[in-house]
Scaffold this motif. Structure first.
Motif, PDB file in Angstrom:
ATOM      1  N   TRP A   8       0.809  -1.212   0.000  1.00 48.65           N
ATOM      2  CA  TRP A   8       0.000   0.000   0.000  1.00 48.65           C
ATOM      3  C   TRP A   8       0.846   1.269   0.000  1.00 48.65           C
ATOM      4  O   TRP A   8       0.335   2.354  -0.273  1.00 48.65           O
ATOM      5  CB  TRP A   8      -0.931   0.000   1.209  1.00 48.65           C
ATOM      6  N   THR A   9       2.156   1.144   0.276  1.00 46.82           N
ATOM      7  CA  THR A   9       3.006   2.340   0.264  1.00 46.82           C
ATOM      8  C   THR A   9       3.162   2.914  -1.145  1.00 46.82           C
ATOM      9  O   THR A   9       3.621   4.047  -1.293  1.00 46.82           O
ATOM     10  CB  THR A   9       4.397   2.020   0.839  1.00 46.82           C
ATOM     11  N   PHE A  10       2.789   2.140  -2.182  1.00 44.08           N
ATOM     12  CA  PHE A  10       2.788   2.686  -3.534  1.00 44.08           C
ATOM     13  C   PHE A  10       1.748   3.793  -3.681  1.00 44.08           C
ATOM     14  O   PHE A  10       1.777   4.539  -4.659  1.00 44.08           O
ATOM     15  CB  PHE A  10       2.508   1.583  -4.562  1.00 44.08           C
ATOM     16  N   LEU A  11       0.849   3.904  -2.703  1.00 42.85           N
ATOM     17  CA  LEU A  11      -0.150   4.981  -2.704  1.00 42.85           C
ATOM     18  C   LEU A  11       0.001   5.914  -1.506  1.00 42.85           C
ATOM     19  O   LEU A  11      -0.110   7.130  -1.661  1.00 42.85           O
ATOM     20  CB  LEU A  11      -1.559   4.392  -2.712  1.00 42.85           C
ATOM     21  N   THR A  12       0.281   5.358  -0.326  1.00 48.42           N
ATOM     22  CA  THR A  12       0.318   6.206   0.873  1.00 48.42           C
ATOM     23  C   THR A  12       1.406   7.273   0.811  1.00 48.42           C
ATOM     24  O   THR A  12       1.254   8.355   1.381  1.00 48.42           O
ATOM     25  CB  THR A  12       0.535   5.349   2.135  1.00 48.42           C
ATOM     26  N   TYR A  13       2.498   6.983   0.094  1.00 41.86           N
ATOM     27  CA  TYR A  13       3.580   7.975   0.022  1.00 41.86           C
ATOM     28  C   TYR A  13       3.106   9.272  -0.606  1.00 41.86           C
ATOM     29  O   TYR A  13       3.667  10.350  -0.354  1.00 41.86           O
ATOM     30  CB  TYR A  13       4.759   7.413  -0.771  1.00 41.86           C
ATOM     31  N   ALA A  14       2.051   9.194  -1.445  1.00 42.57           N
ATOM     32  CA  ALA A  14       1.565  10.360  -2.177  1.00 42.57           C
ATOM     33  C   ALA A  14       0.665  11.259  -1.335  1.00 42.57           C
ATOM     34  O   ALA A  14       0.086  12.220  -1.863  1.00 42.57           O
ATOM     35  CB  ALA A  14       0.815   9.910  -3.434  1.00 42.57           C
ATOM     36  N   PHE A  15       0.524  10.980  -0.038  1.00 43.11           N
ATOM     37  CA  PHE A  15      -0.293  11.819   0.844  1.00 43.11           C
ATOM     38  C   PHE A  15       0.508  12.385   2.015  1.00 43.11           C
ATOM     39  O   PHE A  15      -0.056  13.082   2.861  1.00 43.11           O
ATOM     40  CB  PHE A  15      -1.491  11.015   1.372  1.00 43.11           C
ATOM     41  N   PHE A  16       1.808  12.108   2.065  1.00 42.31           N
ATOM     42  CA  PHE A  16       2.653  12.618   3.142  1.00 42.31           C
ATOM     43  C   PHE A  16       3.759  13.494   2.551  1.00 42.31           C
ATOM     44  O   PHE A  16       4.213  13.269   1.424  1.00 42.31           O
ATOM     45  CB  PHE A  16       3.263  11.456   3.934  1.00 42.31           C
ATOM     46  N   TYR A  64      -5.172  10.818 -10.171  1.00 41.87           N
ATOM     47  CA  TYR A  64      -4.289  11.082  -9.024  1.00 41.87           C
ATOM     48  C   TYR A  64      -3.767   9.767  -8.445  1.00 41.87           C
ATOM     49  O   TYR A  64      -2.557   9.598  -8.229  1.00 41.87           O
ATOM     50  CB  TYR A  64      -5.053  11.867  -7.963  1.00 41.87           C
ATOM     51  N   VAL A  65      -4.673   8.824  -8.198  1.00 48.82           N
ATOM     52  CA  VAL A  65      -4.292   7.556  -7.572  1.00 48.82           C
ATOM     53  C   VAL A  65      -3.403   6.732  -8.499  1.00 48.82           C
ATOM     54  O   VAL A  65      -2.329   6.252  -8.095  1.00 48.82           O
ATOM     55  CB  VAL A  65      -5.557   6.761  -7.186  1.00 48.82           C
ATOM     56  N   LEU A  66      -3.818   6.562  -9.753  1.00 51.00           N
ATOM     57  CA  LEU A  66      -3.049   5.743 -10.687  1.00 51.00           C
ATOM     58  C   LEU A  66      -1.720   6.395 -11.049  1.00 51.00           C
ATOM     59  O   LEU A  66      -0.713   5.699 -11.253  1.00 51.00           O
ATOM     60  CB  LEU A  66      -3.872   5.483 -11.947  1.00 51.00           C
ATOM     61  N   GLY A  67      -1.708   7.730 -11.132  1.00 46.06           N
ATOM     62  CA  GLY A  67      -0.453   8.434 -11.395  1.00 46.06           C
ATOM     63  C   GLY A  67       0.553   8.210 -10.292  1.00 46.06           C
ATOM     64  O   GLY A  67       1.749   8.000 -10.552  1.00 46.06           O
ATOM     65  N   ALA A  68       0.083   8.239  -9.045  1.00 49.35           N
ATOM     66  CA  ALA A  68       0.971   7.995  -7.904  1.00 49.35           C
ATOM     67  C   ALA A  68       1.501   6.568  -7.922  1.00 49.35           C
ATOM     68  O   ALA A  68       2.702   6.324  -7.702  1.00 49.35           O
ATOM     69  CB  ALA A  68       0.226   8.266  -6.601  1.00 49.35           C
ATOM     70  N   ILE A  69       0.625   5.599  -8.190  1.00 48.70           N
ATOM     71  CA  ILE A  69       1.041   4.195  -8.200  1.00 48.70           C
ATOM     72  C   ILE A  69       2.035   3.934  -9.333  1.00 48.70           C
ATOM     73  O   ILE A  69       3.064   3.272  -9.137  1.00 48.70           O
ATOM     74  CB  ILE A  69      -0.189   3.279  -8.333  1.00 48.70           C
ATOM     75  N   PHE A  70       1.744   4.449 -10.522  1.00 47.76           N
ATOM     76  CA  PHE A  70       2.628   4.248 -11.668  1.00 47.76           C
ATOM     77  C   PHE A  70       4.009   4.848 -11.390  1.00 47.76           C
ATOM     78  O   PHE A  70       5.045   4.215 -11.633  1.00 47.76           O
ATOM     79  CB  PHE A  70       2.019   4.868 -12.917  1.00 47.76           C
ATOM     80  N   ALA A  71       4.043   6.067 -10.871  1.00 52.48           N
ATOM     81  CA  ALA A  71       5.317   6.722 -10.569  1.00 52.48           C
ATOM     82  C   ALA A  71       6.077   5.955  -9.497  1.00 52.48           C
ATOM     83  O   ALA A  71       7.306   5.831  -9.559  1.00 52.48           O
ATOM     84  CB  ALA A  71       5.072   8.160 -10.118  1.00 52.48           C
ATOM     85  N   GLY A  72       5.351   5.419  -8.511  1.00 51.79           N
ATOM     86  CA  GLY A  72       5.999   4.624  -7.475  1.00 51.79           C
ATOM     87  C   GLY A  72       6.622   3.353  -8.028  1.00 51.79           C
ATOM     88  O   GLY A  72       7.729   2.964  -7.631  1.00 51.79           O
ATOM     89  N   ILE A  73       5.927   2.715  -8.956  1.00 50.04           N
ATOM     90  CA  ILE A  73       6.470   1.493  -9.567  1.00 50.04           C
ATOM     91  C   ILE A  73       7.739   1.798 -10.359  1.00 50.04           C
ATOM     92  O   ILE A  73       8.735   1.056 -10.288  1.00 50.04           O
ATOM     93  CB  ILE A  73       5.404   0.840 -10.471  1.00 50.04           C
ATOM     94  N   GLY A 108       5.269  10.374 -13.345  1.00 49.97           N
ATOM     95  CA  GLY A 108       3.903  10.861 -13.205  1.00 49.97           C
ATOM     96  C   GLY A 108       3.481  11.690 -14.407  1.00 49.97           C
ATOM     97  O   GLY A 108       2.343  11.580 -14.883  1.00 49.97           O
ATOM     98  N   ALA A 109       4.396  12.513 -14.914  1.00 48.90           N
ATOM     99  CA  ALA A 109       4.104  13.321 -16.103  1.00 48.90           C
ATOM    100  C   ALA A 109       3.799  12.428 -17.309  1.00 48.90           C
ATOM    101  O   ALA A 109       2.862  12.670 -18.062  1.00 48.90           O
ATOM    102  CB  ALA A 109       5.285  14.237 -16.412  1.00 48.90           C
ATOM    103  N   PHE A 110       4.606  11.378 -17.479  1.00 50.11           N
ATOM    104  CA  PHE A 110       4.372  10.448 -18.588  1.00 50.11           C
ATOM    105  C   PHE A 110       3.014   9.772 -18.458  1.00 50.11           C
ATOM    106  O   PHE A 110       2.284   9.607 -19.445  1.00 50.11           O
ATOM    107  CB  PHE A 110       5.476   9.392 -18.638  1.00 50.11           C
ATOM    108  N   PHE A 111       2.649   9.397 -17.222  1.00 50.81           N
ATOM    109  CA  PHE A 111       1.355   8.733 -17.029  1.00 50.81           C
ATOM    110  C   PHE A 111       0.210   9.691 -17.348  1.00 50.81           C
ATOM    111  O   PHE A 111      -0.820   9.263 -17.889  1.00 50.81           O
ATOM    112  CB  PHE A 111       1.214   8.218 -15.599  1.00 50.81           C
TER     113      PHE A 111
END
Length: 288
Positions: free
Chosen positions: A63-71, A105-114, A191-194
């Protein structure tokens, strides 16, 4: 009506942009209480919140592939991101829906995290990131890809094209790529690419945001099942005629609902701040 009640009402009536900002600010306040080291003057985020490139961490805590985008690791980091989020989201919602904004927002964060984890894992490097910048870049580039010639008014530089503003932001990221926070800038570019990819697929009929909508709907109603109505055999009586009363086509509103509708119309035209204290209290009481 207290300030807390006022904030609750704004959260309820505001769109997804307001809620994303509320969530980011709320997470920052939580991190101040639990993760800020006053002696060192910095944040120490645990590996179940920040996105770490070490294999045990991102596998055990996916879940940190998403939680990082809120801190965020600082007030100015948070403030800058929220200003850009509010700006980019307002433009995005001119052409797209609230659900598409949340999905992007959610998918952009996950994609960038991956991309961040994959690149560092391949290079055998270890790092961690927090921040909404990658998700916000996805929103900014998405609307720029859709309306590149859209004019925006800047405080210092006056009116410029949206593509010019976005190009400057991307160039700054590229210039700082090898200087500091390489992982952060890598995630920004991902994120920009996504954001660009999201718009290309959307224009071809594929809406990736439906993935997020479907997941949220599943967790909101995990046990709901659509059941078909049971078959009923109807016996028609041909000998008896029933005189039906005429159905009234007039729909009347009660006074409370009419007042709510008038206040909501006022919000849509002039914004929430245009409401009087009495109107805010009325909405808050009826919304409970």
């Amino acid at each position: 009506m207290t300030i807390l009640d006022d904030l609750k009402l704004q959260y309820k009536l505001g769109g997804i942009t307001h809620r994303l900002i509320y969530w980011n600010v709320g997470c920052f306040l939580i991190s101040l209480v639990f993760f800020y080291q006053f002696s060192a003057g910095n944040f120490n985020f645990p590996n179940w919140i920040a996105l770490h490139t070490a294999a045990p961490d991102f596998l055990i805590f996916p879940w940190t592939f998403l939680t990082y985008a809120f801190f965020h690791d600082g007030f100015w980091h948070l403030l800058f991101n929220m200003v850009i989020l509010n700006f980019a989201s307002s433009l995005f919602l001119t052409f797209f829906t609230q659900k598409q904004l949340l999905g992007l927002y959610v998918l952009g964060a996950i994609f960038a995290g991956i991309i961040f984890v994959g690149a560092y894992f391949f290079l055998n490097l270890t790092a961690s990131i927090v921040g909404a910048s990658a998700a916000i870049m996805a929103v900014l580039v998405a609307i720029t890809s859709y309306q590149p010639l859209l004019g925006v008014q800047l405080l210092v530089f006056g009116k410029v094209k949206l593509w010019q503003l976005t190009a400057v932001v991307l160039i700054i990221d590229l210039m700082q790529f090898r200087l500091d926070n390489t992982g952060g800038h890598l995630s920004h570019l991902a994120g920009a690419f996504f954001g660009w990819l999201f718009i290309q697929l959307l224009q071809n009929g594929t809406d990736l945001s439906k993935i997020v909508t479907a997941v949220l709907a599943f967790f909101a109603n995990p046990f709901q099942r659509s059941s078909a109505a049971p078959f009923k055999k109807v016996h028609k009586n041909y000998t008896q005629t029933v005189k039906q009363k005429p159905i009234s086509r007039i729909v009347t509103k009660d006074k409370t609902q009419q007042q709510i509708d008038e206040i909501l119309d006022k919000i849509s035209q002039s914004g929430y701040d245009s409401l009087s204290k009495e109107e805010k209290e009325f909405l808050f009481k009826t919304g409970k």
